[in-house]
Design an enzyme around this catalytic site. Sequence first.
Site, mmCIF file in Angstrom:
data_model
loop_
_atom_site.group_PDB
_atom_site.id
_atom_site.type_symbol
_atom_site.label_atom_id
_atom_site.label_comp_id
_atom_site.label_asym_id
_atom_site.label_seq_id
_atom_site.Cartn_x
_atom_site.Cartn_y
_atom_site.Cartn_z
ATOM 1 N N GLY A 1 0.738 -1.249 0.039
ATOM 2 C CA GLY A 1 0.164 0.033 0.013
ATOM 3 C C GLY A 1 0.862 1.402 0.065
ATOM 4 N N GLY A 2 0.374 2.297 -0.762
ATOM 5 C CA GLY A 2 1.450 3.487 -0.927
ATOM 6 C C GLY A 2 2.176 4.076 0.309
ATOM 7 N N ARG B 1 -7.268 -6.280 1.980
ATOM 8 C CA ARG B 1 -6.777 -7.182 0.652
ATOM 9 C C ARG B 1 -5.369 -7.661 0.466
ATOM 10 N NH1 ARG B 1 -5.131 -2.637 -3.708
ATOM 11 N NH2 ARG B 1 -3.781 -1.325 -2.374
ATOM 12 N N ASP C 1 7.077 4.910 -4.585
ATOM 13 C CA ASP C 1 6.898 5.130 -2.997
ATOM 14 C C ASP C 1 8.304 5.392 -2.678
ATOM 15 O OD1 ASP C 1 4.240 4.482 -2.990
ATOM 16 O OD2 ASP C 1 4.519 2.292 -3.035
#
Length: 320
Positions: free
Chosen positions: A44-45, A95, A264
């Site tokens: 996730g970012g 997720r 990122d």
Amino acid sequence: MSSPLRTDILTITLNPAVDLATSAAEVLPELKLRCTHPQVDPGGGGINVARAVRLLGGQATALLAIGGTTGARLLELLTLEGVPTVAFQGPGETRQSLSVTETASGLQYRFVMPGPDWTAADVAQALRSVDRSATDGTLVILSGSQPPGVAKEFRSLLAEHVTDRGAKLIVDTSGPALHALARAPRAAIDTLRMDDAEAEELAGRPLPLREDSAAFARALAARGVARQVIVARGPDGSVLSTHEASWHCAGAEVEVISKVGAGDSFVGGYALARARDATLDDALRYGVAAASAACATEATRLCDREATEALLSACAITRL
């Protein structure tokens, strides 16, 4: 959920994931594909930005929504990496995502799940967590996809909360959320980052040259969309503009193994440099070096301090 933690860098991830990376000889339909043992990473970012900051020798706190057994696994992975967290209960199950590298061709296939649906109550809970964790001078970083059900105006709403606490907001976004920010400038946004395709979509025209990206970014800054606007130009490095100045930084020449995590890593390097009071051009250069370092790593691995600092001298800054 974990207690609020004061921090100089706070990353926000509304739609985190447990990332699995593996490889197979070939990716073909209908057959059972025999894969290698997967590498499992928190994803996730915002989470990846916090991980990159730690790998570069700094520390950032990851604020994230979690749910179910996958969420518990995600927190375990972050604990093992030494990343401090502020977790709150999100809807549904956290997720997973999957990347598969085809060894015969070197091509990488990335399968990204949407995440659970959010309600207005979930958004309110996320903002309360931000309010408790951000303070004067905190660099708040919002990066990564929005879960289904979160309005594109969330970033503007977050900007208001960040302003109220004297913090600075760095946003790495795309799509409808990016267009919403461009239509309604917010003084609280310190830095807005986008890639070249997103910039061209927002501009409504091609931006083939560095100078084109710089002029577009400078126009956004002049309108008050953000104090600094960064356009990532892929292999051509990145451009940063304020309302009165622009710089371009070229990426270092490395063997590209995987581009996963490069964006990122850039944000992590840029934010860490800013937290250490670097000038804007030096922060841009450190971010580009971190992105170059990430491209030279396998699968979901990010930058590291040694490789990033070794590449700094190869990342040339030019005033545009």
